[in-house]
Enzyme design. Structure first.
Site, PDB file in Angstrom:
ATOM      1  N   GLY A   1      65.363  82.445 -21.711  1.00  0.00           N
ATOM      2  CA  GLY A   1      63.880  81.985 -21.819  1.00  0.00           C
ATOM      3  C   GLY A   1      63.425  82.807 -22.076  1.00  0.00           C
ATOM      4  O   GLY A   1      63.887  83.863 -22.885  1.00  0.00           O
TER       5      GLY A   1
ATOM      6  N   TYR B   1      52.798  76.756  -7.623  1.00  0.00           N
ATOM      7  CA  TYR B   1      52.031  78.441  -8.474  1.00  0.00           C
ATOM      8  C   TYR B   1      51.537  79.008  -9.264  1.00  0.00           C
ATOM      9  O   TYR B   1      51.521  80.423  -9.740  1.00  0.00           O
ATOM     10  CB  TYR B   1      53.260  77.413 -10.405  1.00  0.00           C
TER      11      TYR B   1
END
Length: 253
Positions: A16, A157
């Site tokens: 990523g 988050y």
């Protein structure tokens, strides 16, 4: 790349955005260590080292485990020398209504995103302080630490990234006298491998996100390279305690 600033440790570096940022440092000649809980970090590091002609190692490490991180940093010091740059790219997301988030799910997001950043920073700073060297820590936060994303629900988050951003400021002040700079990058919507898989499965949501971005597109991982290199290098010697957005203008409106 100023070699006095190497080596570079990247948590979540096996894939990523972390891997992309590690590649940017390697392309500038810096040695890199990829710390990742996923298997295969050693193979990824070997390929990265071969591509750019630098020393690169992969280390299995769980950022939620302080002892694991201390061991990982000790290995990096043994193999590459004292890390002078840290990039904390390990993180997880969660799209879920707040009332549906279980205690374990909440704690997992905080453990990886907040605890993992803090424990990595501790291990990094201890290595520098033991030698009197200066260094730069670059936390990967998110624009979600200062805004509330819509239409998806992701309170856990968002909260974790707000904590990461403020942690960068707090440590920057605390460690300034020790020559350790700490800053955070706050990306907007970026097409990492994980995000691309999600947007392929949810094209309507992807179109909604993109429609809110003034530059009209989501970020490519390479769009992070310049800012990460700047914050890691002496070009940003007077920059610390900052949270720098890179979101195509999303938070400007």
């Amino acid at each position: 790349m100023d070699q006095t600033l190497g080596p570079v440790v990247v948590t979540g570096g096996g894939r990523g955005l972390g891997h992309s940022i590690a590649s940017a440092f390697a392309a500038q000649g810096a040695s890199v260590a990829l710390l990742d809980v996923q298997e295969g970090a050693s193979e990824v590091a070997r390929a990265l080292g071969d591509e750019h002609g630098v020393d690169a190692i992969g280390v299995d490490a769980d950022v939620t485990d302080p002892a694991d991180l201390e061991s990982a940093f000790a290995l990096v010091r043994e193999r590459l020398g004292v890390p002078r740059i840290l990039v904390t790219a390990a993180g997880i997301t969660q799209l879920k209504d707040a009332l549906e988030v279980s205690p374990d799910e909440w704690r997992r997001v905080m453990a990886v995103n907040v605890d993992g950043t803090f424990f990595a920073a501790q291990a990094f700073a201890r290595g520098l302080l033991s030698t009197g060297a200066s260094g730069s820590a670059v936390f990967i936060s998110s624009m979600s630490g200062s805004i509330v994303n819509v239409p998806q629900r992701q309170s856990a988050y968002n909260t974790s990234k707000a904590a990461v951003s403020h942690l960068a400021k707090s440590l920057a002040v605390e460690w300034a006298d020790s020559g350790i700079r700490v800053n955070a990058i706050a990306p907007g919507y970026f097409l990492s491998d994980m995000t691309r898989q999600f947007t392929d499965e949810n094209p309507e949501l992807a179109r909604d996100w993109t429609s809110r971005i003034p530059l009209g597109r989501m970020g490519d991982p390479a769009d992070l390279h310049g800012l990460a290199l700047f914050l890691g290098s002496e070009a940003s010697a007077y920059v610390t305690g900052q949270v720098l957005g890179i979101d195509g203008g999303y938070t400007a409106i």
